[in-house]
Every structure is written in C-alpha cells, then in structure tokens.
Design an enzyme around this catalytic site. Structure first.
Site, PDB file in Angstrom:
ATOM      1  N   TYR A  58       0.597  -1.218  -0.032  1.00 27.72           N
ATOM      2  CA  TYR A  58       0.124  -0.120  -0.044  1.00 27.72           C
ATOM      3  C   TYR A  58       0.857   1.178   0.061  1.00 27.72           C
ATOM      4  O   TYR A  58       1.566   1.499   1.004  1.00 27.72           O
ATOM      5  CB  TYR A  58      -0.873  -0.037   1.201  1.00 27.72           C
ATOM      6  CG  TYR A  58      -2.044  -1.073   1.186  1.00 27.72           C
ATOM      7  CD1 TYR A  58      -2.536  -1.454  -0.178  1.00 27.72           C
ATOM      8  CD2 TYR A  58      -2.967  -1.127   2.063  1.00 27.72           C
ATOM      9  CE1 TYR A  58      -3.351  -2.728  -0.244  1.00 27.72           C
ATOM     10  CE2 TYR A  58      -4.085  -2.391   1.928  1.00 27.72           C
ATOM     11  CZ  TYR A  58      -4.270  -2.924   1.052  1.00 27.72           C
ATOM     12  OH  TYR A  58      -5.407  -3.953   1.048  1.00 27.72           O
ATOM     13  N   ARG A 130      -3.143 -12.629  -2.606  1.00 31.55           N
ATOM     14  CA  ARG A 130      -3.667 -12.963  -3.768  1.00 31.55           C
ATOM     15  C   ARG A 130      -3.257 -14.349  -3.797  1.00 31.55           C
ATOM     16  O   ARG A 130      -2.029 -14.729  -4.053  1.00 31.55           O
ATOM     17  CB  ARG A 130      -3.776 -12.078  -5.031  1.00 31.55           C
ATOM     18  CG  ARG A 130      -4.727 -10.874  -5.095  1.00 31.55           C
ATOM     19  CD  ARG A 130      -4.637 -10.074  -6.462  1.00 31.55           C
ATOM     20  NE  ARG A 130      -5.886  -9.216  -6.328  1.00 31.55           N
ATOM     21  CZ  ARG A 130      -7.083  -9.308  -6.480  1.00 31.55           C
ATOM     22  NH1 ARG A 130      -7.453 -10.494  -6.899  1.00 31.55           N
ATOM     23  NH2 ARG A 130      -7.743  -8.252  -6.196  1.00 31.55           N
ATOM     24  N   GLN A 181     -10.176 -12.409   2.956  1.00 29.52           N
ATOM     25  CA  GLN A 181     -10.928 -11.199   2.350  1.00 29.52           C
ATOM     26  C   GLN A 181     -10.988 -11.131   1.070  1.00 29.52           C
ATOM     27  O   GLN A 181     -10.468 -11.395   0.001  1.00 29.52           O
ATOM     28  CB  GLN A 181      -9.762  -9.993   2.802  1.00 29.52           C
ATOM     29  CG  GLN A 181      -9.961  -8.716   2.988  1.00 29.52           C
ATOM     30  CD  GLN A 181      -9.134  -7.648   3.267  1.00 29.52           C
ATOM     31  OE1 GLN A 181      -8.427  -7.181   2.383  1.00 29.52           O
ATOM     32  NE2 GLN A 181      -8.776  -7.586   4.516  1.00 29.52           N
ATOM     33  N   GLY A 282     -12.359   1.691   3.929  1.00 25.98           N
ATOM     34  CA  GLY A 282     -11.221   2.349   3.522  1.00 25.98           C
ATOM     35  C   GLY A 282     -11.269   3.963   3.323  1.00 25.98           C
ATOM     36  O   GLY A 282     -10.193   4.455   2.784  1.00 25.98           O
ATOM     37  N   THR A 283     -12.388   4.571   3.932  1.00 29.21           N
ATOM     38  CA  THR A 283     -12.363   6.088   3.667  1.00 29.21           C
ATOM     39  C   THR A 283     -11.185   6.829   4.669  1.00 29.21           C
ATOM     40  O   THR A 283     -10.760   6.165   5.689  1.00 29.21           O
ATOM     41  CB  THR A 283     -13.610   6.632   3.887  1.00 29.21           C
ATOM     42  OG1 THR A 283     -13.487   8.179   4.028  1.00 29.21           O
ATOM     43  CG2 THR A 283     -14.072   6.149   5.425  1.00 29.21           C
ATOM     44  N   ARG A 288     -16.320  10.412   7.949  1.00 29.39           N
ATOM     45  CA  ARG A 288     -16.887   9.360   6.997  1.00 29.39           C
ATOM     46  C   ARG A 288     -16.612   8.013   7.946  1.00 29.39           C
ATOM     47  O   ARG A 288     -17.278   7.142   7.991  1.00 29.39           O
ATOM     48  CB  ARG A 288     -16.402   9.261   5.686  1.00 29.39           C
ATOM     49  CG  ARG A 288     -16.951   9.961   4.728  1.00 29.39           C
ATOM     50  CD  ARG A 288     -16.559   9.918   3.192  1.00 29.39           C
ATOM     51  NE  ARG A 288     -16.656  10.956   2.452  1.00 29.39           N
ATOM     52  CZ  ARG A 288     -15.803  11.320   1.680  1.00 29.39           C
ATOM     53  NH1 ARG A 288     -14.661  11.002   1.372  1.00 29.39           N
ATOM     54  NH2 ARG A 288     -16.272  12.486   0.932  1.00 29.39           N
TER      55      ARG A 288
HETATM   56  N1  LIG Z   1      -7.613  -7.935  -0.207  1.00 25.52           N
HETATM   57  C1  LIG Z   1      -7.594  -7.230  -1.562  1.00 25.52           C
HETATM   58  O1  LIG Z   1      -7.154  -7.167  -2.455  1.00 25.52           O
HETATM   59  C2  LIG Z   1      -7.885  -5.449  -0.926  1.00 25.52           C
HETATM   60  C3  LIG Z   1      -8.279  -4.861  -2.207  1.00 25.52           C
HETATM   61  C4  LIG Z   1      -8.524  -3.440  -2.083  1.00 25.52           C
HETATM   62  C5  LIG Z   1      -8.693  -2.899  -0.760  1.00 25.52           C
HETATM   63  N2  LIG Z   1      -8.577  -3.679   0.575  1.00 25.52           N
HETATM   64  C6  LIG Z   1      -8.499  -3.357   1.802  1.00 25.52           C
HETATM   65  O2  LIG Z   1      -9.741  -2.678   1.987  1.00 25.52           O
HETATM   66  C7  LIG Z   1      -9.906  -1.377   2.325  1.00 25.52           C
HETATM   67  C8  LIG Z   1     -11.198  -0.669   1.741  1.00 25.52           C
HETATM   68  O3  LIG Z   1     -11.077  -0.690   0.239  1.00 25.52           O
HETATM   69  P1  LIG Z   1     -11.264   0.274  -0.559  1.00 25.52           P
HETATM   70  O4  LIG Z   1     -10.657   1.421  -0.059  1.00 25.52           O
HETATM   71  O5  LIG Z   1     -11.052  -0.111  -1.955  1.00 25.52           O
HETATM   72  O6  LIG Z   1     -13.111   0.622  -0.787  1.00 25.52           O
HETATM   73  P2  LIG Z   1     -14.006   1.500   0.132  1.00 25.52           P
HETATM   74  O7  LIG Z   1     -13.814   1.417   1.624  1.00 25.52           O
HETATM   75  O8  LIG Z   1     -15.519   0.735  -0.302  1.00 25.52           O
HETATM   76  O9  LIG Z   1     -13.831   2.734  -0.568  1.00 25.52           O
HETATM   77  C9  LIG Z   1     -12.793   3.815   0.042  1.00 25.52           C
HETATM   78  C10 LIG Z   1     -12.723   4.778  -1.113  1.00 25.52           C
HETATM   79  O10 LIG Z   1     -14.050   5.552  -1.233  1.00 25.52           O
HETATM   80  C11 LIG Z   1     -13.775   6.835  -1.215  1.00 25.52           C
HETATM   81  N3  LIG Z   1     -15.048   7.116  -0.399  1.00 25.52           N
HETATM   82  C12 LIG Z   1     -15.898   6.759   0.449  1.00 25.52           C
HETATM   83  N4  LIG Z   1     -16.958   7.316   0.533  1.00 25.52           N
HETATM   84  C13 LIG Z   1     -17.071   8.327  -0.180  1.00 25.52           C
HETATM   85  C14 LIG Z   1     -17.844   9.360  -0.264  1.00 25.52           C
HETATM   86  N5  LIG Z   1     -18.996   9.729   0.212  1.00 25.52           N
HETATM   87  N6  LIG Z   1     -17.528  10.389  -1.374  1.00 25.52           N
HETATM   88  C15 LIG Z   1     -16.427  10.136  -2.226  1.00 25.52           C
HETATM   89  N7  LIG Z   1     -15.638   9.213  -1.844  1.00 25.52           N
HETATM   90  C16 LIG Z   1     -15.878   8.303  -0.989  1.00 25.52           C
HETATM   91  C17 LIG Z   1     -12.624   7.046  -0.106  1.00 25.52           C
HETATM   92  O11 LIG Z   1     -12.304   8.368  -0.402  1.00 25.52           O
HETATM   93  P3  LIG Z   1     -12.012   9.282   1.015  1.00 25.52           P
HETATM   94  O12 LIG Z   1     -10.933   8.711   1.571  1.00 25.52           O
HETATM   95  O13 LIG Z   1     -11.617  10.659   0.386  1.00 25.52           O
HETATM   96  O14 LIG Z   1     -13.034   9.107   1.679  1.00 25.52           O
HETATM   97  C18 LIG Z   1     -11.649   6.066  -0.647  1.00 25.52           C
HETATM   98  O15 LIG Z   1     -11.145   6.232  -1.712  1.00 25.52           O
HETATM   99  C19 LIG Z   1      -8.484  -0.785   1.963  1.00 25.52           C
HETATM  100  O16 LIG Z   1      -8.269   0.382   2.464  1.00 25.52           O
HETATM  101  C20 LIG Z   1      -7.745  -2.121   2.000  1.00 25.52           C
HETATM  102  O17 LIG Z   1      -7.265  -2.041   3.511  1.00 25.52           O
HETATM  103  C21 LIG Z   1      -8.075  -4.940   0.300  1.00 25.52           C
END
Ligand SMILES: NC(=O)c1ccc[n+]([C@@H]2O[C@H](COP(=O)([O-])OP(=O)(O)OC[C@H]3O[C@@H](n4cnc5c(N)ncnc54)[C@H](OP(=O)(O)O)[C@@H]3O)[C@@H](O)[C@H]2O)c1
Length: 320
Positions: A58, A130, A181, A282-283, A288
C-alpha cells in the site's frame, strides 16, 4: 483515544489503511500524511474499531510507514489494536501489479519489511494477498510456520482466494486459517446472487467463489469484505448510472427514517447477513469513518424487507 471491547457497536469493522501514506508512484510522504493518518486512526479508534488492515504494497510501503509514525506518537495504542498485514504482490510502476509471489523468500521478506515500517514486534494476522498460480502450498505453509515460530506472525489467513484454494492451503498449514478477504458490498453482491440464483438460467458468471459462505461458516473462517463502502457510490460519492443513483436515494431515505448515516446503512446491509461479514472500511475522511460506527446496530435492527429492498435495488431487478 478509547478502544471499545469486542461487543461494542462498530467493533466488527476493520479499518483499511490503503488510503494512508504517500503516493503510489514513489511512496514519498511528509508530516502532512502522518497528520492525516493520525486523524484517520483516531476517528477509527473513537468509533470502536480495533483492527487495522495493511499490506506491504500500500502506497509502496508508506501506508505502513505513516502508521508506524502514528504508533510512535501514541505508543500506548499498540497493545489495544490488532494489526493485519498482507504479502504476496509485487508492484510494477505506480499501483500497477507486476506479479504475484507466494514463494517462501517473498513471504518472509514481505513480513519483515512490514514489521520494520510499522515499528512493531509482529503482525497479529498475516493474509496471503492473492493466489499465485506458481505457489506451492507446502512451501507457503513452511514459510508461515517459521514466521510463527519466530514470533513474527500470529494467525494466518487468505485474501481473494477460492474455496478450493482455501482447502489446499489449509491442508498444508499447521494452524487454522482465520480469514478470507474478498470484495463484497451492495455493489459487489455476487455473494448473495450465488445463493439466490441456484438452478436459475441467470446464474452465469456469478462473480463469487462457489461454496465460500458455507465453507467459511463450517470452518470458522471470518469473511472480511474489502471495498465495503463501494467507494462511496451510495453515500454521497458520484453515482455511475441510474441504478446506482436510485439505490443511493433509497439508502439516504432509509438512513433518514432510521436516524442513522448512509454509511451505516450500506455497511449494516453487509453485516445483517448471517455469514457475520467483517467490513474493511477504507475512507480516510474522519467524518466518514465516524459515520460507519452505527453499522452494527443498523444490522441488528434491519428487517428482511429492508435488506431485500436494498439488494434488489442494487441488482436492478427483483429476485426470481
Ligand atoms: N484484499 C484486497 O485485495 C484488497 C483490495 C482493495 C482494498 N483492500 C482493503 O480494503 C480497504 C477498503 O477498500 P477500498 O478502499 O477499496 O474501498 P471502500 O472503503 O469501499 O472505499 C474507500 C474509497 O472510497 C472513497 N469514498 C468513500 N466514501 C466516499 C464518499 N461519500 N464520497 C467520495 N468518496 C468516498 C474514499 O475516499 P476518501 O478517503 O476521500 O473518503 C476511498 O478512496 C482498503 O483500505 C484495504 O485495506 C483489500
């Protein structure tokens, strides 16, 4: 900062640290990124979140580095949280993946790098990020066992793996897999489709591993949902199409009726499922993050009708 106990609202949530740190290009960061990480971690902890999800890749390691700086500013925090890391991906340029590597050397080097950047004595949980087509489960198991013997890793789990891959891995491992996950959300609802569309002609290309919910339930493997907020598309982010906009409007109405946040509705929908899914949030925006805290109580109160209404809105048609 206060960490609530296991039974407290929100404690099933995991904070995902992929958004912390510097750029994906070179991982460089400064005091601003550390301050932002500190605010995000504080908001998570205030919301009852006690688990933090990392990966060595990351922000090219800088997500872990800024988290390490946050822990140095508040060392008392370490004993009250669980840190989960992931290894097994090698980046090419930026955030583009080069290849996977679940060889013994890559696993050990990955864990040692994470521990150093985080400034901790061990990873409480290690996920294999993965599936690597060139993996040898016996080699993986021996690398993990050595790390566990050395006190560098606690429990072991998987990420983005199929049911058969979990079985193959578990056959080789000396300790039980604790988690898998996968991407799961109102937007990525294949885990529901796969149950609803059994023996139905629409059941083509359902994007969730066959038998996963049942396998994890029987083996006590926690299902963690990455992308659980669906990148904000139902909670104030931009809607990509009419169906998403209609679902976002439904989420907003339901949140207003229940007197909760839209984030709590979106996550509560996942957590209402009996598989006891743990959303990874992940935000990086502290407001949020706090808006997620009520998800557990929304899940506990969500009726079948509310749950199906959200599901059918997100899938764009009624169940068959
Ligand atoms: N195992 C894997 O392969 C894998 C893959 C991807 C992620 N992950 C893990 O899962 C966590 C969460 O995944 P994710 O970050 O992809 O998904 P998420 O939590 O669904 O989305 C977070 C993203 O969405 C944005 N966001 C959320 N609410 C918003 C809103 N109301 N308006 C605008 N933007 C918004 C956030 O921006 P802001 O920060 O500006 O709010 C951030 O960029 C990651 O941090 C990581 O730890 C694991």
């Amino acid at each position: 900062m206060q960490v609530l106990d296991e039974e407290s609202p929100g404690s099933r949530l995991i904070y995902g640290c992929m958004g912390l740190g510097g750029s994906w290009e070179d991982g460089r960061y400064g005091a601003r990124e550390v301050d932002l990480a500190e605010a995000a971690v504080a908001a998570a902890v205030e919301s009852g979140i006690g688990r933090f999800d990392h990966a060595d890749i990351y922000r090219r390691g800088s997500a872990e580095s800024v988290f390490g700086e946050v822990l140095r500013r508040a060392p008392e925090l370490r004993a009250r949280i669980r840190i989960q890391g992931k290894v097994g991906i090698r980046l090419a340029a930026g955030d583009v993946v080069g290849h996977y590597d679940l060889g013994a050397v890559a696993i050990r080097e990955g864990v040692l790098g994470s521990i150093e950047r985080l400034g901790v004595e061990r990873l409480d949980v290690l996920l294999l990020h993965r599936p690597d087509p060139l993996w040898e489960p016996v080699e993986v198991a021996s690398a993990v066992a050595e790390l566990q013997r050395d006190g560098l890793v606690g429990d072991v789990g998987a990420s983005n793996m199929s049911t058969a891959q979990l079985v193959a891995l578990q056959d080789a491992l000396g300790t039980p897999l604790v988690a898998n996950q996968l991407e799961m959300s109102l937007a990525r609802h294949g885990f529901v489709d796969s149950a609803v569309l059994v023996n139905h002609p629409d059941n083509v290309g359902t994007d969730f591993p066959h038998g996963m919910l049942e396998h994890c339930g029987r083996r006590g493997i926690e299902l963690q949902a990455w992308g659980a907020l669906a990148a904000g598309r139902y909670t104030g982010g931009s809607a990509v199409d009419g169906r998403t906009a209609a679902t976002a409007a439904l989420v907003a109405r339901m949140a207003a009726d229940l007197g909760v946040t839209p984030e709590a509705v979106v996550l509560g929908w996942l957590m209402r499922h009996p598989a006891r899914i743990a959303p990874v949030v992940g935000t990086t925006n502290p407001d949020r993050i706090r808006a997620c805290a009520q998800a557990e109580s929304v899940a506990a109160a969500m009726t079948r009708v509310q749950w199906y209404t959200l599901y059918t809105a997100a899938r764009g048609k009624p169940v068959p």
